[in-house]
Design a protein around this motif. Structure first.
Motif, PDB file in Angstrom:
ATOM      1  N   LEU A 206       3.088   8.621   9.311  1.00  0.00           N
ATOM      2  CA  LEU A 206       4.132   7.576   8.178  1.00  0.00           C
ATOM      3  C   LEU A 206       3.221   8.025   6.813  1.00  0.00           C
ATOM      4  CD1 LEU A 206       6.092   5.807   7.091  1.00  0.00           C
ATOM      5  CD2 LEU A 206       4.596   4.124   7.746  1.00  0.00           C
ATOM      6  N   GLY A 207       2.013   8.147   6.769  1.00  0.00           N
ATOM      7  CA  GLY A 207       1.419   8.187   5.386  1.00  0.00           C
ATOM      8  C   GLY A 207       1.842   9.488   4.885  1.00  0.00           C
ATOM      9  N   GLU A 208       1.818  10.771   5.675  1.00  0.00           N
ATOM     10  CA  GLU A 208       2.038  12.145   5.048  1.00  0.00           C
ATOM     11  C   GLU A 208       3.713  11.988   4.855  1.00  0.00           C
ATOM     12  OE1 GLU A 208       2.254  16.575   6.942  1.00  0.00           O
ATOM     13  OE2 GLU A 208       1.384  14.940   8.025  1.00  0.00           O
TER      14      GLU A 208
ATOM     15  N   GLU B  51       1.055  -1.189  -0.076  1.00  0.00           N
ATOM     16  CA  GLU B  51       0.191   0.034   0.122  1.00  0.00           C
ATOM     17  C   GLU B  51       0.840   1.263  -0.028  1.00  0.00           C
ATOM     18  OE1 GLU B  51      -3.800   2.023   2.371  1.00  0.00           O
ATOM     19  OE2 GLU B  51      -2.800   0.269   3.195  1.00  0.00           O
ATOM     20  N   ALA B  52       1.877   1.300   0.604  1.00  0.00           N
ATOM     21  CA  ALA B  52       2.861   2.290   0.857  1.00  0.00           C
ATOM     22  C   ALA B  52       3.583   2.475  -0.772  1.00  0.00           C
ATOM     23  CB  ALA B  52       3.963   2.135   1.907  1.00  0.00           C
ATOM     24  N   VAL B  53       3.750   1.475  -1.261  1.00  0.00           N
ATOM     25  CA  VAL B  53       4.546   1.752  -2.501  1.00  0.00           C
ATOM     26  C   VAL B  53       3.419   2.297  -3.754  1.00  0.00           C
ATOM     27  CG1 VAL B  53       5.569   0.725  -4.504  1.00  0.00           C
ATOM     28  CG2 VAL B  53       6.267   0.089  -2.281  1.00  0.00           C
ATOM     29  N   VAL B  54       2.172   1.735  -3.552  1.00  0.00           N
ATOM     30  CA  VAL B  54       1.301   1.948  -4.496  1.00  0.00           C
ATOM     31  C   VAL B  54       0.750   3.452  -4.418  1.00  0.00           C
ATOM     32  CG1 VAL B  54      -1.280   1.651  -5.385  1.00  0.00           C
ATOM     33  CG2 VAL B  54       0.533  -0.274  -4.954  1.00  0.00           C
ATOM     34  N   TYR B  55       0.778   3.654  -3.100  1.00  0.00           N
ATOM     35  CA  TYR B  55       0.332   5.245  -2.855  1.00  0.00           C
ATOM     36  C   TYR B  55       1.463   6.226  -3.119  1.00  0.00           C
ATOM     37  CZ  TYR B  55      -0.459   9.603  -0.391  1.00  0.00           C
ATOM     38  OH  TYR B  55      -0.617  10.891   0.025  1.00  0.00           O
ATOM     39  N   ALA B  56       3.039   5.958  -3.120  1.00  0.00           N
ATOM     40  CA  ALA B  56       4.103   6.762  -3.319  1.00  0.00           C
ATOM     41  C   ALA B  56       3.820   6.989  -5.000  1.00  0.00           C
ATOM     42  CB  ALA B  56       5.081   5.853  -3.039  1.00  0.00           C
TER      43      ALA B  56
END
Length: 200
Positions: free
Chosen positions: A66-68, A8-13
């Motif tokens: 972390l999301g920000e 999810e982190a990579v896709v969001y980036a």
């Protein structure tokens, strides 16, 4: 962070960079679970198939959720890394995205500075070298990719800080910190995300 969260982190980036390239509003950063907790991360961009660095920016301290942090680092890695021109829409389809989530850094203490290399494990540790206003960081994956031993890792981190390679050996005033990271990257641009196993 488990694989689903890392993906999810990579896709969001990637979505953040795509939105910025299209001059659209950036997607809201995830705030559920681990993404709502303060965290430190780096976003790294690499060209495919050449595997050349195209941008890498991050935070070493957990000063925001972390999301920000992922959102800010994605934008900075793509458009504000001073080593590279901004990423373009034409090249982004050939760029893979990687997100590294860092643990807090801890200063390394040894009785003899020559003992520092023995305290480092390649594939586990990232390093920060700091001396006054000079500071350099290398992520845990860097020595694995470059084939360095622990002494070379220390030397190159000093160079990254703008110091002589052997500065870590010469003075106790040169502070050396270690940290670990969970690293998630795309197997191909926009493709499946995997957690990297950095140990040789």
């Amino acid at each position: 962070m488990d694989l689903a969260e890392g993906a999810e982190a990579v896709v969001y980036a990637r979505r953040v960079i795509e939105a910025a390239l299209s001059r659209r509003q950036l997607p809201n950063h995830p705030s559920h679970g681990v993404f709502g907790d303060k965290g430190a991360c780096f976003v790294t961009l690499r060209t495919v198939p050449d595997d050349e660095l195209r941008g890498c920016i991050g935070y070493t301290e957990a000063i925001m959720p972390l999301g920000e942090c992922i959102q800010q680092c994605a934008v900075s890695a793509a458009f504000h890394d001073p080593r590279f021109p901004p990423v373009t829409s034409d090249e982004f389809p050939s760029i893979a995205v990687e997100v590294s989530v860092l643990t807090p850094a801890h200063e390394m203490y040894v009785k003899n500075r020559g003992g520092l290399p023995a305290e480092i494990i390649i594939g586990r540790d990232g390093l920060i070298v700091e001396y006054g206003a000079f500071k350099g960081l290398l992520l845990p994956q860097v020595p694995v990719e470059q084939g360095w031993n622990t002494k070379q890792f220390l030397d190159h981190t000093c160079v990254k800080a703008g110091l002589p390679p052997d500065a870590w050996m010469k003075s106790d005033k040169v502070k050396v910190y270690s940290f670990t990271a969970q690293v998630f990257d795309e197997t191909a641009p926009g493709g499946k995300v995997k957690k990297r196993d950095l140990f040789r």
